[in-house]
Motif scaffolding. Structure first.
Motif, short mmCIF file in Angstrom:
data_model
loop_
_atom_site.label_atom_id
_atom_site.label_comp_id
_atom_site.label_asym_id
_atom_site.label_seq_id
_atom_site.Cartn_x
_atom_site.Cartn_y
_atom_site.Cartn_z
N TRP A 87 0.81 -1.30 0.06
CA TRP A 87 0.15 -0.08 -0.19
C TRP A 87 0.84 1.35 -0.06
CZ3 TRP A 87 -0.96 3.93 3.55
CH2 TRP A 87 -2.35 4.60 3.44
N ALA A 88 2.10 1.22 0.86
CA ALA A 88 2.76 2.38 0.91
C ALA A 88 3.70 2.64 -0.51
CB ALA A 88 3.82 2.11 2.05
N VAL A 89 4.10 1.62 -0.99
CA VAL A 89 4.62 1.70 -2.68
C VAL A 89 3.63 2.50 -3.54
CG1 VAL A 89 5.61 0.36 -4.36
CG2 VAL A 89 6.45 -0.14 -1.98
N GLU A 90 2.58 1.60 -3.59
CA GLU A 90 1.61 2.09 -4.38
C GLU A 90 1.04 3.55 -4.17
OE1 GLU A 90 0.51 0.97 -7.08
OE2 GLU A 90 0.52 -1.43 -6.95
N ARG A 91 1.27 4.05 -3.01
CA ARG A 91 0.83 5.65 -2.67
C ARG A 91 1.88 6.29 -3.27
NH1 ARG A 91 -3.90 7.32 0.64
NH2 ARG A 91 -2.20 9.03 1.60
N ALA A 92 3.24 5.72 -2.91
CA ALA A 92 4.40 6.78 -3.38
C ALA A 92 4.65 6.75 -4.63
CB ALA A 92 5.83 5.94 -2.92
N ALA A 93 4.10 5.60 -5.54
CA ALA A 93 4.15 5.56 -7.01
C ALA A 93 2.93 6.67 -7.48
CB ALA A 93 3.83 4.10 -7.56
N SER A 94 1.71 6.84 -7.06
CA SER A 94 1.02 7.73 -7.35
C SER A 94 1.33 9.12 -7.14
CB SER A 94 -0.33 7.59 -6.22
OG SER A 94 -0.03 8.07 -5.04
N ARG A 95 2.50 9.50 -6.20
CA ARG A 95 2.86 10.85 -6.16
C ARG A 95 3.78 10.98 -7.31
NH1 ARG A 95 1.56 14.28 -1.74
NH2 ARG A 95 0.74 13.02 0.04
N LEU A 96 4.51 9.91 -7.82
CA LEU A 96 5.29 10.17 -8.83
C LEU A 96 4.44 10.58 -10.27
CD1 LEU A 96 7.98 7.20 -8.33
CD2 LEU A 96 8.25 9.55 -8.08
N ARG A 97 3.61 9.80 -10.44
CA ARG A 97 2.49 10.10 -11.32
C ARG A 97 1.98 11.61 -11.37
NH1 ARG A 97 0.89 4.88 -10.19
NH2 ARG A 97 -1.16 5.66 -9.34
N ALA A 98 1.55 11.96 -10.12
CA ALA A 98 1.03 13.23 -10.08
C ALA A 98 2.03 14.43 -10.43
CB ALA A 98 0.69 13.49 -8.65
N ALA A 99 3.45 13.73 -10.26
CA ALA A 99 4.37 15.03 -10.64
C ALA A 99 4.74 14.95 -11.91
CB ALA A 99 5.66 14.77 -9.66
N GLY A 100 4.12 14.03 -12.93
CA GLY A 100 4.50 14.00 -14.40
C GLY A 100 5.35 12.97 -14.73
N VAL A 101 5.62 11.89 -13.71
CA VAL A 101 6.43 10.92 -13.99
C VAL A 101 5.57 9.64 -14.54
CG1 VAL A 101 8.69 9.24 -13.19
CG2 VAL A 101 8.40 11.80 -12.48
N GLN A 102 5.71 9.28 -15.55
CA GLN A 102 4.80 8.00 -15.93
C GLN A 102 5.87 6.74 -16.33
OE1 GLN A 102 1.69 8.40 -15.90
NE2 GLN A 102 1.88 10.29 -15.29
N ASP A 103 6.95 6.86 -15.82
CA ASP A 103 8.04 5.50 -16.25
C ASP A 103 8.84 5.36 -14.86
OD1 ASP A 103 7.57 4.97 -19.49
OD2 ASP A 103 7.74 7.30 -19.15
N TYR A 104 8.73 4.29 -14.19
CA TYR A 104 9.51 4.34 -13.07
C TYR A 104 9.07 2.83 -12.28
CZ TYR A 104 4.56 4.56 -11.17
OH TYR A 104 3.27 4.26 -11.09
N ALA A 105 10.26 2.77 -11.35
CA ALA A 105 9.89 1.50 -10.60
C ALA A 105 10.34 1.83 -9.06
CB ALA A 105 11.27 0.45 -11.07
N VAL A 106 9.42 1.36 -8.20
CA VAL A 106 9.42 1.55 -6.82
C VAL A 106 9.50 0.18 -6.12
CG1 VAL A 106 8.63 2.78 -4.73
CG2 VAL A 106 8.14 3.59 -7.02
N VAL A 107 10.54 -0.06 -5.55
CA VAL A 107 10.95 -1.40 -4.80
C VAL A 107 11.14 -1.36 -3.28
CG1 VAL A 107 12.66 -3.50 -5.25
CG2 VAL A 107 12.34 -1.86 -7.11
N SER A 108 10.53 -2.21 -2.76
CA SER A 108 10.84 -2.71 -1.36
C SER A 108 11.01 -3.91 -0.89
CB SER A 108 9.70 -2.04 -0.32
OG SER A 108 9.80 -2.19 0.80
N GLY A 109 12.12 -4.30 -0.62
CA GLY A 109 12.83 -5.63 -0.42
C GLY A 109 12.49 -6.50 -1.67
N ALA A 110 11.65 -7.42 -1.45
CA ALA A 110 11.31 -8.35 -2.54
C ALA A 110 10.05 -8.14 -3.17
CB ALA A 110 11.25 -9.79 -2.01
N ASP A 111 9.63 -6.93 -3.05
CA ASP A 111 8.27 -6.34 -3.47
C ASP A 111 8.56 -5.17 -4.61
OD1 ASP A 111 7.17 -7.80 -1.81
OD2 ASP A 111 6.47 -6.30 -0.52
N LEU A 112 7.83 -5.07 -5.64
CA LEU A 112 8.10 -4.01 -6.76
C LEU A 112 6.83 -3.66 -7.44
CD1 LEU A 112 10.76 -4.52 -9.48
CD2 LEU A 112 8.30 -4.62 -10.17
N VAL A 113 6.77 -2.21 -7.80
CA VAL A 113 5.82 -1.61 -8.90
C VAL A 113 6.55 -1.04 -9.80
CG1 VAL A 113 4.05 -0.03 -9.07
CG2 VAL A 113 3.91 -1.63 -7.02
N VAL A 114 5.96 -1.36 -11.12
CA VAL A 114 6.65 -0.65 -12.34
C VAL A 114 5.60 -0.16 -13.03
CG1 VAL A 114 8.57 -2.14 -12.21
CG2 VAL A 114 6.77 -2.57 -13.66
#
Length: 282
Positions: free
Chosen positions: A152-179
């Motif tokens: 949930w925390a990683v998804e919230r951080a990713a939404s902040r990146l999208r709101a700032a205009g970043v549409q291409d990213y990876a956010v990783v925590s340990g063995a978890d990942l969102v791209v």
């Protein structure tokens, strides 16, 4: 044991492709490794940032548009980092003054704060979706959303990146990942997912332009997953890895599968786009 290959908007890449990120046992227990050389170009700004909170380590890799500028890219990272730090302090059950801890003590209700209500609702939905194998209320000490809070925390951080205009990213925590979007080389993110038990097995190499990979059992608090039916810590599997659209949900399914062991095969694959990649035997 490989349960099922992912069919969630991602595909396996050729075995000889070079991964951009590694997850799982192949990282030696460290947070997911970024293998990206970070080349900048005339139309892209590539940046990488690592973060340690009191409960987790994070890695952010941004492939930002050049018109965002270095200042804008830095501000996007700062905003995502602030979100991760705020969630750590505000919602982690490990902090005695967090909203989750206050909820456990009966000092506030779940609907006192909208994000807290969202966490509680997600936990209730996961309990229903997993035949009770994910149950944030069936743990020692009371309500503990830790099985999906990291995602949930990683998804919230990713939404902040999208709101700032970043549409291409990876956010990783340990063995978890969102791209999302494309890696700095211009193609899909190539993620090497190592088998939870390690050994000499070759990793599964995935190509992803959107989605998440969540794992339970590789890292985290000792005996942090319990059998919700007995309240006892479980060790039926060494780890469970699930892929799908949303990391909080993938984390919840991975936690449930780790708790259920082979019994989890009764409700995998799911009907909502999530698939188990690995379930490692003890």
């Amino acid at each position: 044991m490989l349960i099922q290959r992912a069919r969630t908007g991602l595909r396996e890449a050729p075995a000889n492709d070079r991964p951009d990120l590694r997850l799982g046992a192949g990282t030696g227990g460290r947070p997911a490794e970024s293998l990206i050389p970070l080349p900048n170009s005339a139309d892209r700004i590539v940046a990488r940032h690592s973060l340690q909170t009191s409960t987790a380590q994070y890695l952010l890799v941004l492939n930002a548009p050049a018109d965002l500028g270095r200042r804008g890219t830095g501000e996007a990272i700062a905003d995502a980092v602030a979100e991760l730090r705020a969630i750590d302090v505000t919602y982690s059950p490990l902090h005695p003054d967090s909203l989750v801890s206050r909820l456990r003590r009966g000092e506030i209700s779940a609907d006192s704060y909208p994000p807290l209500a969202d966490i509680v609702a997600r936990c209730a939905a996961m309990r229903a979706a997993t035949d009770g194998w994910f149950d944030a209320w069936a743990v020692p000490g009371g309500f503990d959303p830790g099985g999906l809070l990291g995602g949930w925390a990683v998804e919230r951080a990713a939404s902040r990146l999208r709101a700032a205009g970043v549409q291409d990213y990876a956010v990783v925590s340990g063995a978890d990942l969102v791209v999302r979007g494309h890696a700095p080389h211009g193609g899909p993110w190539r993620v090497a997912v190592h088998h939870p038990t390690g050994g000499r097995r070759s990793p599964m190499l995935l190509e992803m332009t959107a989605g998440a990979v969540g794992t339970s059992g590789v890292a985290g608090r000792r005996n942090h997953v319990v059998d919700p039916h007995t309240g006892e810590p479980v060790a039926r599997l060494s780890a469970a890895t699930v892929a799908g659209p949303d990391l909080a949900v993938a984390d919840g399914y991975a936690t449930a599968l780790f708790a259920a062991g082979p019994a989890g095969l009764d409700w995998f694959p799911t009907a909502d786009g999530y698939r188990a990649l690995f379930a490692g035997p003890r």
